[in-house]
Design a protein around this motif. Structure first.
Motif, PDB file in Angstrom:
ATOM      1  N   TYR A  50      12.633   5.449 -27.654  1.00 38.10           N
ATOM      2  CA  TYR A  50      13.914   5.963 -28.561  1.00 38.10           C
ATOM      3  C   TYR A  50      12.820   6.848 -29.471  1.00 38.10           C
ATOM      4  CZ  TYR A  50      12.105   1.868 -31.164  1.00 38.10           C
ATOM      5  OH  TYR A  50      11.145   0.881 -31.759  1.00 38.10           O
ATOM      6  N   PRO A  51      13.790   7.658 -30.338  1.00 37.18           N
ATOM      7  CA  PRO A  51      13.036   8.496 -31.355  1.00 37.18           C
ATOM      8  C   PRO A  51      12.709   7.671 -32.456  1.00 37.18           C
ATOM      9  CG  PRO A  51      15.189   9.481 -30.689  1.00 37.18           C
ATOM     10  CD  PRO A  51      15.145   8.154 -30.243  1.00 37.18           C
ATOM     11  N   ILE A  52      11.385   7.807 -33.110  1.00 38.70           N
ATOM     12  CA  ILE A  52      10.872   7.639 -34.228  1.00 38.70           C
ATOM     13  C   ILE A  52      10.479   8.728 -35.203  1.00 38.70           C
ATOM     14  CG2 ILE A  52       8.852   6.153 -35.258  1.00 38.70           C
ATOM     15  CD1 ILE A  52       8.608   4.761 -32.325  1.00 38.70           C
ATOM     16  N   ASN A  54      12.257  11.201 -35.839  1.00 34.20           N
ATOM     17  CA  ASN A  54      12.635  12.155 -35.109  1.00 34.20           C
ATOM     18  C   ASN A  54      11.724  12.838 -34.076  1.00 34.20           C
ATOM     19  OD1 ASN A  54      15.214  12.451 -36.512  1.00 34.20           O
ATOM     20  ND2 ASN A  54      14.308  13.374 -38.104  1.00 34.20           N
ATOM     21  N   LYS A  55      10.929  12.172 -33.562  1.00 34.38           N
ATOM     22  CA  LYS A  55       9.613  12.324 -32.610  1.00 34.38           C
ATOM     23  C   LYS A  55      10.296  11.573 -31.490  1.00 34.38           C
ATOM     24  CE  LYS A  55       7.017  14.555 -35.485  1.00 34.38           C
ATOM     25  NZ  LYS A  55       7.761  14.431 -36.743  1.00 34.38           N
ATOM     26  N   LYS A  56      10.062  12.382 -30.367  1.00 33.30           N
ATOM     27  CA  LYS A  56      10.370  11.839 -28.925  1.00 33.30           C
ATOM     28  C   LYS A  56       8.894  11.305 -28.179  1.00 33.30           C
ATOM     29  CE  LYS A  56      14.626  13.915 -28.514  1.00 33.30           C
ATOM     30  NZ  LYS A  56      15.688  14.776 -27.924  1.00 33.30           N
ATOM     31  N   SER A  57       7.894  11.573 -28.742  1.00 38.58           N
ATOM     32  CA  SER A  57       6.623  11.167 -28.095  1.00 38.58           C
ATOM     33  C   SER A  57       5.592  10.809 -29.096  1.00 38.58           C
ATOM     34  CB  SER A  57       6.005  12.181 -27.171  1.00 38.58           C
ATOM     35  OG  SER A  57       5.727  13.435 -27.733  1.00 38.58           O
ATOM     36  N   GLY A  58       4.667  10.197 -28.508  1.00 39.81           N
ATOM     37  CA  GLY A  58       3.582   9.755 -29.510  1.00 39.81           C
ATOM     38  C   GLY A  58       2.055   9.573 -28.840  1.00 39.81           C
ATOM     39  N   PHE A  59       1.107   9.608 -29.293  1.00 37.79           N
ATOM     40  CA  PHE A  59      -0.113   9.374 -29.071  1.00 37.79           C
ATOM     41  C   PHE A  59      -0.494   7.855 -29.162  1.00 37.79           C
ATOM     42  CE2 PHE A  59      -0.773  13.811 -29.690  1.00 37.79           C
ATOM     43  CZ  PHE A  59      -1.337  14.166 -28.610  1.00 37.79           C
ATOM     44  N   TYR A  60      -0.511   7.227 -27.919  1.00 40.26           N
ATOM     45  CA  TYR A  60      -0.907   5.701 -28.059  1.00 40.26           C
ATOM     46  C   TYR A  60      -2.388   5.206 -27.938  1.00 40.26           C
ATOM     47  CZ  TYR A  60       4.097   4.311 -27.187  1.00 40.26           C
ATOM     48  OH  TYR A  60       5.363   4.102 -27.152  1.00 40.26           O
ATOM     49  N   HIS A  61      -2.846   4.220 -28.753  1.00 43.06           N
ATOM     50  CA  HIS A  61      -4.201   3.860 -28.754  1.00 43.06           C
ATOM     51  C   HIS A  61      -4.117   2.319 -28.719  1.00 43.06           C
ATOM     52  CE1 HIS A  61      -6.500   7.539 -29.163  1.00 43.06           C
ATOM     53  NE2 HIS A  61      -5.345   8.078 -29.611  1.00 43.06           N
ATOM     54  N   LEU A  62      -5.106   1.695 -28.189  1.00 41.29           N
ATOM     55  CA  LEU A  62      -5.462   0.257 -28.038  1.00 41.29           C
ATOM     56  C   LEU A  62      -6.922  -0.011 -28.736  1.00 41.29           C
ATOM     57  CD1 LEU A  62      -4.296  -2.633 -26.020  1.00 41.29           C
ATOM     58  CD2 LEU A  62      -6.641  -2.074 -25.864  1.00 41.29           C
ATOM     59  N   PHE A  63      -6.833  -1.154 -29.475  1.00 41.08           N
ATOM     60  CA  PHE A  63      -8.105  -1.582 -29.877  1.00 41.08           C
ATOM     61  C   PHE A  63      -7.935  -2.946 -29.789  1.00 41.08           C
ATOM     62  CE2 PHE A  63      -9.095   1.119 -34.056  1.00 41.08           C
ATOM     63  CZ  PHE A  63      -9.381   2.278 -33.346  1.00 41.08           C
ATOM     64  N   MET A  86       2.877   6.495 -36.909  1.00 40.11           N
ATOM     65  CA  MET A  86       4.267   6.041 -36.743  1.00 40.11           C
ATOM     66  C   MET A  86       4.690   4.659 -36.210  1.00 40.11           C
ATOM     67  SD  MET A  86       5.001   9.332 -33.943  1.00 40.11           S
ATOM     68  CE  MET A  86       6.532   8.817 -33.234  1.00 40.11           C
ATOM     69  N   ARG A  87       3.920   4.159 -35.623  1.00 38.37           N
ATOM     70  CA  ARG A  87       4.190   2.292 -35.233  1.00 38.37           C
ATOM     71  C   ARG A  87       2.829   1.751 -35.199  1.00 38.37           C
ATOM     72  NH1 ARG A  87       8.650   3.001 -36.979  1.00 38.37           N
ATOM     73  NH2 ARG A  87      10.653   2.495 -36.012  1.00 38.37           N
ATOM     74  N   TYR A  88       2.799   0.417 -35.193  1.00 40.88           N
ATOM     75  CA  TYR A  88       1.539  -0.392 -34.785  1.00 40.88           C
ATOM     76  C   TYR A  88       2.034  -1.649 -34.779  1.00 40.88           C
ATOM     77  CZ  TYR A  88       1.844  -1.824 -39.796  1.00 40.88           C
ATOM     78  OH  TYR A  88       2.447  -2.533 -40.863  1.00 40.88           O
ATOM     79  N   LEU A  89       1.120  -2.516 -33.834  1.00 42.55           N
ATOM     80  CA  LEU A  89       1.350  -3.911 -33.583  1.00 42.55           C
ATOM     81  C   LEU A  89       0.112  -4.476 -33.343  1.00 42.55           C
ATOM     82  CD1 LEU A  89       3.642  -6.214 -33.243  1.00 42.55           C
ATOM     83  CD2 LEU A  89       3.411  -5.613 -30.542  1.00 42.55           C
TER      84      LEU A  89
END
Length: 112
Positions: A50-52, A54-63, A86-89
């Motif tokens: 879903y848009p975050i 107003n963006k429809k994509s993002g660069f994902y990274h994992l630590f 944009m988001r983190y968990l």
């Protein structure tokens, strides 16, 4: 020291250099506070469910890392302050999740 995994999504308008600088900044942040980095993965540009912002994509990274629990709150405060995120968990991994993560890393190495 607890075992943690943090997945974060960076803004898709960032350049390759900006992304590398951002990832390095937060890796240095963790290491400077005594974290032992176990794995770092770049999952690349992915379409969002879903848009975050107003963006429809993002660069994902994992630590994946081990650190004392009192470091997590300052890390997440820094994530909130940085407009590139944009988001983190962040989740704590139990012994079963740690074993699963190790098996996943081995499979990824075999494929490569």
């Amino acid at each position: 020291m607890n075992h943690y995994e943090t997945v974060f999504i960076l803004n898709p308008v960032l350049s390759e250099v900006q992304i590398k600088e951002t990832v390095q900044k937060y890796e240095d942040f963790l290491v400077s506070r005594g974290a032992k980095m176990i794995a770092k993965e770049d999952w690349g540009l992915k379409k969002l469910a879903y848009p975050i912002q107003n963006k429809k994509s993002g660069f994902y990274h994992l630590f994946e890392y081990q650190v004392d629990g009192d470091v997590i709150n300052p890390l997440e405060v820094e994530f909130r302050r940085d407009e590139r995120f944009m988001r983190y968990l962040t989740v704590t991994l139990d012994k079963h999740a740690v074993a699963w993560a190790e098996r996943r890393r081995v499979k990824l190495k075999e494929k490569a």
